[in-house]
Design an enzyme around this catalytic site. Sequence first.
Site, PDB file in Angstrom:
ATOM      1  N   HIS A   1      12.051 104.603   0.383  1.00 37.44           N
ATOM      2  CA  HIS A   1      11.898 103.469   1.295  1.00 37.44           C
ATOM      3  C   HIS A   1      11.902 102.163   0.513  1.00 37.44           C
ATOM      4  CE1 HIS A   1      10.766 101.437   5.004  1.00 37.44           C
ATOM      5  NE2 HIS A   1      10.056 100.644   4.225  1.00 37.44           N
TER       6      HIS A   1
ATOM      7  N   GLU B   1      11.221  98.357  -0.057  1.00 35.93           N
ATOM      8  CA  GLU B   1      10.232  97.400   0.429  1.00 35.93           C
ATOM      9  C   GLU B   1      10.859  96.395   1.389  1.00 35.93           C
ATOM     10  OE1 GLU B   1       8.739  94.780  -2.630  1.00 35.93           O
ATOM     11  OE2 GLU B   1       6.969  94.327  -1.444  1.00 35.93           O
ATOM     12  N   CYS B   2      10.175  96.167   2.499  1.00 33.90           N
ATOM     13  CA  CYS B   2      10.580  95.134   3.452  1.00 33.90           C
ATOM     14  C   CYS B   2       9.292  94.550   3.999  1.00 33.90           C
ATOM     15  CB  CYS B   2      11.430  95.748   4.569  1.00 33.90           C
ATOM     16  SG  CYS B   2      11.824  94.570   5.880  1.00 33.90           S
TER      17      CYS B   2
ATOM     18  N   GLN C   1      11.047 103.042  10.445  1.00 33.62           N
ATOM     19  CA  GLN C   1      11.530 104.117   9.569  1.00 33.62           C
ATOM     20  C   GLN C   1      10.428 104.600   8.635  1.00 33.62           C
ATOM     21  OE1 GLN C   1      15.127 103.401   7.434  1.00 33.62           O
ATOM     22  NE2 GLN C   1      16.384 103.484   9.255  1.00 33.62           N
TER      23      GLN C   1
ATOM     24  N   GLU D   1      12.653  94.474  -2.630  1.00 34.00           N
ATOM     25  CA  GLU D   1      12.629  93.726  -1.364  1.00 34.00           C
ATOM     26  C   GLU D   1      14.003  93.150  -1.012  1.00 34.00           C
ATOM     27  OE1 GLU D   1       9.954  92.713   0.927  1.00 34.00           O
ATOM     28  OE2 GLU D   1      11.747  91.987   1.941  1.00 34.00           O
ATOM     29  N   GLY D   2      14.335  93.216   0.265  1.00 35.99           N
ATOM     30  CA  GLY D   2      15.578  92.594   0.736  1.00 35.99           C
ATOM     31  C   GLY D   2      16.812  93.177   0.076  1.00 35.99           C
ATOM     32  N   ARG D   3      16.868  94.529  -0.027  1.00 33.09           N
ATOM     33  CA  ARG D   3      17.948  95.210  -0.751  1.00 33.09           C
ATOM     34  C   ARG D   3      18.108  94.606  -2.147  1.00 33.09           C
ATOM     35  NH1 ARG D   3      21.600  93.904   3.453  1.00 33.09           N
ATOM     36  NH2 ARG D   3      20.850  94.857   5.361  1.00 33.09           N
TER      37      ARG D   3
ATOM     38  N   ASP E   1      24.433  94.983  -0.820  1.00 36.94           N
ATOM     39  CA  ASP E   1      23.320  95.822  -1.275  1.00 36.94           C
ATOM     40  C   ASP E   1      23.244  95.765  -2.790  1.00 36.94           C
ATOM     41  OD1 ASP E   1      21.414  97.795  -1.715  1.00 36.94           O
ATOM     42  OD2 ASP E   1      22.198  99.084  -0.117  1.00 36.94           O
TER      43      ASP E   1
ATOM     44  N   ARG F   1      20.668  97.167  -4.591  1.00 35.24           N
ATOM     45  CA  ARG F   1      19.642  98.100  -5.062  1.00 35.24           C
ATOM     46  C   ARG F   1      20.138  99.003  -6.190  1.00 35.24           C
ATOM     47  NH1 ARG F   1      17.754 100.246   0.730  1.00 35.24           N
ATOM     48  NH2 ARG F   1      19.979  99.957   1.033  1.00 35.24           N
TER      49      ARG F   1
END
Length: 190
Positions: A50, A52-53, A69, A90-92, A124, A126
């Site tokens: 998961h 972070e958001c 989710q 955070e934020g992709r 993205d 990440r």
Amino acid sequence: MNKIKHSDIATLPTKHGAFQIQAFQENEKEHLAIFTSNIHDLDAPIVRVHSECLTGDALGSLKCDCGEQLNRALDIIAKEGGMVIYHRQEGRNIGLRNKVNAYALQDQGLDTVAANHQLGFKADERTYGIIEYILEQFGITKIKLLTNNPDKIKSLTELEIAEIIPLITEPNPHNQAYLNVKKSKMGHKL
Ligand SMILES: [Zn+2]
């Protein structure tokens, strides 16, 4: 990969069920493994990565489906056994300040991908090295991956993915357009 510092393992009772947690510090970022006590007994534990958001996870934002989710993943894993890795990108991985700037562009009508591009980022950003590192610490080599994101599957090259379990959430009027972009431009299965 730089030296990763590990915390001890602690228990964490939650409204979803009982978990254990361990933190992993990678430079200035601290990630968290949230897992059930039977993790070592499972042949292929269910794993959710998961990202972070803050706005979705902590504030209940309806702009995305992250909070929902996360809650669903914790419910499923509390019951079936496995691990959620709370990945602090955070934020992709563009960070909170850039994410809020992207939201401001979205307020002007850009979609999530176009807004990232305008700020000079890929859709993205990440990376998943720390995820493989954490799973390795637990001796996990085979997983059932809880995801709608095909890129996440491709990124976890060191692992045997025994099964992909989709994580379906209910759209709301605010995130329907966002989910459509994830599906059409980013290949998510929704
Ligand atoms: Zn989100």
